[in-house]
Every structure is written in C-alpha cells, then in structure tokens.
Write a protein that holds these residues in place. Structure first.
Motif, PDB file in Angstrom:
ATOM      1  N   TYR A  86      -9.852   4.732  -5.584  1.00 32.41           N
ATOM      2  CA  TYR A  86      -8.800   3.741  -5.815  1.00 32.41           C
ATOM      3  C   TYR A  86      -8.018   3.545  -4.528  1.00 32.41           C
ATOM      4  O   TYR A  86      -7.962   4.423  -3.664  1.00 32.41           O
ATOM      5  CB  TYR A  86      -7.897   4.111  -6.988  1.00 32.41           C
ATOM      6  N   PHE A  87      -7.437   2.331  -4.417  1.00 30.61           N
ATOM      7  CA  PHE A  87      -6.799   1.921  -3.175  1.00 30.61           C
ATOM      8  C   PHE A  87      -5.770   0.841  -3.491  1.00 30.61           C
ATOM      9  O   PHE A  87      -5.986   0.012  -4.373  1.00 30.61           O
ATOM     10  CB  PHE A  87      -7.875   1.374  -2.230  1.00 30.61           C
ATOM     11  N   MET A  88      -4.666   0.839  -2.752  1.00 27.70           N
ATOM     12  CA  MET A  88      -3.626  -0.157  -2.966  1.00 27.70           C
ATOM     13  C   MET A  88      -3.167  -0.741  -1.639  1.00 27.70           C
ATOM     14  O   MET A  88      -2.950  -0.011  -0.672  1.00 27.70           O
ATOM     15  CB  MET A  88      -2.422   0.475  -3.680  1.00 27.70           C
ATOM     16  N   LYS A  89      -3.049  -2.062  -1.620  1.00 26.18           N
ATOM     17  CA  LYS A  89      -2.505  -2.761  -0.462  1.00 26.18           C
ATOM     18  C   LYS A  89      -1.348  -3.625  -0.962  1.00 26.18           C
ATOM     19  O   LYS A  89      -1.407  -4.168  -2.068  1.00 26.18           O
ATOM     20  CB  LYS A  89      -3.589  -3.624   0.194  1.00 26.18           C
ATOM     21  N   ILE A  92       1.354  -6.691  -4.858  1.00 23.35           N
ATOM     22  CA  ILE A  92       0.553  -5.468  -4.888  1.00 23.35           C
ATOM     23  C   ILE A  92      -0.856  -5.800  -5.365  1.00 23.35           C
ATOM     24  O   ILE A  92      -1.036  -6.489  -6.362  1.00 23.35           O
ATOM     25  CB  ILE A  92       1.188  -4.420  -5.829  1.00 23.35           C
ATOM     26  N   CYS A  93      -1.844  -5.295  -4.636  1.00 24.30           N
ATOM     27  CA  CYS A  93      -3.246  -5.429  -5.033  1.00 24.30           C
ATOM     28  C   CYS A  93      -3.795  -4.015  -5.206  1.00 24.30           C
ATOM     29  O   CYS A  93      -3.898  -3.254  -4.235  1.00 24.30           O
ATOM     30  CB  CYS A  93      -4.033  -6.192  -3.978  1.00 24.30           C
ATOM     31  N   TYR A  94      -4.132  -3.676  -6.444  1.00 20.33           N
ATOM     32  CA  TYR A  94      -4.597  -2.331  -6.771  1.00 20.33           C
ATOM     33  C   TYR A  94      -6.066  -2.406  -7.172  1.00 20.33           C
ATOM     34  O   TYR A  94      -6.429  -3.117  -8.113  1.00 20.33           O
ATOM     35  CB  TYR A  94      -3.755  -1.758  -7.910  1.00 20.33           C
ATOM     36  N   CYS A  95      -6.916  -1.710  -6.435  1.00 14.44           N
ATOM     37  CA  CYS A  95      -8.354  -1.675  -6.691  1.00 14.44           C
ATOM     38  C   CYS A  95      -8.713  -0.271  -7.159  1.00 14.44           C
ATOM     39  O   CYS A  95      -8.311   0.713  -6.531  1.00 14.44           O
ATOM     40  CB  CYS A  95      -9.130  -2.003  -5.425  1.00 14.44           C
ATOM     41  N   GLU A  96      -9.474  -0.182  -8.238  1.00 14.40           N
ATOM     42  CA  GLU A  96      -9.821   1.128  -8.782  1.00 14.40           C
ATOM     43  C   GLU A  96     -11.241   1.157  -9.320  1.00 14.40           C
ATOM     44  O   GLU A  96     -11.879   0.132  -9.490  1.00 14.40           O
ATOM     45  CB  GLU A  96      -8.843   1.524  -9.888  1.00 14.40           C
ATOM     46  N   THR A 116       1.251  -6.460   6.063  1.00 14.74           N
ATOM     47  CA  THR A 116       0.681  -5.767   4.912  1.00 14.74           C
ATOM     48  C   THR A 116       0.600  -4.271   5.196  1.00 14.74           C
ATOM     49  O   THR A 116       0.407  -3.847   6.327  1.00 14.74           O
ATOM     50  CB  THR A 116      -0.715  -6.297   4.544  1.00 14.74           C
ATOM     51  N   MET A 117       0.772  -3.504   4.143  1.00 12.90           N
ATOM     52  CA  MET A 117       0.700  -2.048   4.228  1.00 12.90           C
ATOM     53  C   MET A 117      -0.290  -1.555   3.185  1.00 12.90           C
ATOM     54  O   MET A 117      -0.619  -2.281   2.253  1.00 12.90           O
ATOM     55  CB  MET A 117       2.090  -1.451   3.992  1.00 12.90           C
ATOM     56  N   ALA A 118      -0.745  -0.318   3.349  1.00 17.36           N
ATOM     57  CA  ALA A 118      -1.711   0.244   2.408  1.00 17.36           C
ATOM     58  C   ALA A 118      -1.400   1.707   2.145  1.00 17.36           C
ATOM     59  O   ALA A 118      -0.878   2.406   3.010  1.00 17.36           O
ATOM     60  CB  ALA A 118      -3.128   0.096   2.954  1.00 17.36           C
ATOM     61  N   LYS A 119      -1.732   2.135   0.962  1.00 16.28           N
ATOM     62  CA  LYS A 119      -1.675   3.554   0.619  1.00 16.28           C
ATOM     63  C   LYS A 119      -3.020   4.170   0.993  1.00 16.28           C
ATOM     64  O   LYS A 119      -4.038   3.478   1.065  1.00 16.28           O
ATOM     65  CB  LYS A 119      -1.433   3.742  -0.889  1.00 16.28           C
ATOM     66  N   ASP A 120      -3.047   5.459   1.222  1.00 20.11           N
ATOM     67  CA  ASP A 120      -4.303   6.140   1.523  1.00 20.11           C
ATOM     68  C   ASP A 120      -5.260   6.020   0.344  1.00 20.11           C
ATOM     69  O   ASP A 120      -4.854   6.128  -0.814  1.00 20.11           O
ATOM     70  CB  ASP A 120      -4.062   7.619   1.808  1.00 20.11           C
ATOM     71  N   MET A 121      -6.528   5.796   0.645  1.00 24.76           N
ATOM     72  CA  MET A 121      -7.538   5.756  -0.395  1.00 24.76           C
ATOM     73  C   MET A 121      -7.697   7.155  -0.981  1.00 24.76           C
ATOM     74  O   MET A 121      -7.596   8.146  -0.265  1.00 24.76           O
ATOM     75  CB  MET A 121      -8.874   5.282   0.171  1.00 24.76           C
TER      76      MET A 121
END
Length: 118
Positions: free
Chosen positions: A83-86, A44-48, A69-74
């Motif tokens: 914030y964003f997570m891939k 998990i890569c979490y950017c905030e 790879t998958m991502a959550k909605d920004m």
C-alpha cells in the motif's frame, strides 16, 4: 545443513514471489476535509492490495501535475501486498478536476477522479 535448508527455503520464496499473480492496486481518491470553495484542503490518493511494489502515482489538477506532492513510505500487509499514499495541498474552485493517475507494473495507466460531493 541448517544454512542449506534456510537458503533453499529463501530460494523457494523468491521463486514463488516472482511467479505470483500480478495484483493491480485498488485506488481511493478523497480529500482530507469536505470540499469548500476557496478553502485549503488536501487531495489524497491511496493505493492498496497491489503486487509487485512497482507503482507510479501522479496527482493532477485540471490535467496538470500538481506541485508540492508528498508521499508516505510504501509498506506491505501480512499477505505481502503493498500500500502507498500520495497527497498534495490544493484550494478547491468549482469546475476544478482533480485526478490520481496510477501506473502499475507495465499495465495501462488508470485515472481516478476525485468527487467533491463525497
């Protein structure tokens, strides 16, 4: 008159946001489960706390782009930072190097390495 005031307020907000400070992301790289050799896991890569919302996140395993790879909605916080997570599934083997490469708004890309001991 009300429409003019609302338009002027919106215009001021747009000007303010366009002149806002560039805020690079704070990046956290971790796994869903503790590292176990040969066991399925998720990187998990979490950017905030970044602004503006232009961001590119790439997950790498031993220097190669990870497949699937998958991502959550920004989304954004109350202070209008984003914030964003891939994430991606993987099987850990000793010696594997898992990275999260992040490029934000024309800044040099940074690489953040997963520590299997954490």
């Amino acid at each position: 008159m009300g429409t003019t005031v609302r338009f002027a307020s919106l215009l001021l907000l747009v000007v303010h946001l366009s002149q806002a400070d560039l805020r690079p992301p704070e990046v956290k790289v971790y796994s869903r489960l503790p590292a176990e050799v040969g066991k399925p896991n998720t990187l998990i890569c979490y950017c905030e706390k970044f602004y503006p919302p232009n961001i590119e996140v790439t997950l790498l395993k031993n220097g190669e782009v990870m497949e699937g790879t998958m991502a959550k909605d920004m989304s954004f916080d109350q202070d209008w930072t984003y914030y964003f997570m891939k994430y991606s599934n993987f099987i850990y083997n000793p010696g594997d190097k898992l990275d999260c490469k992040v490029a934000h708004n024309g800044m040099k890309a940074t690489v953040h390495t997963w520590d299997p001991k954490l």
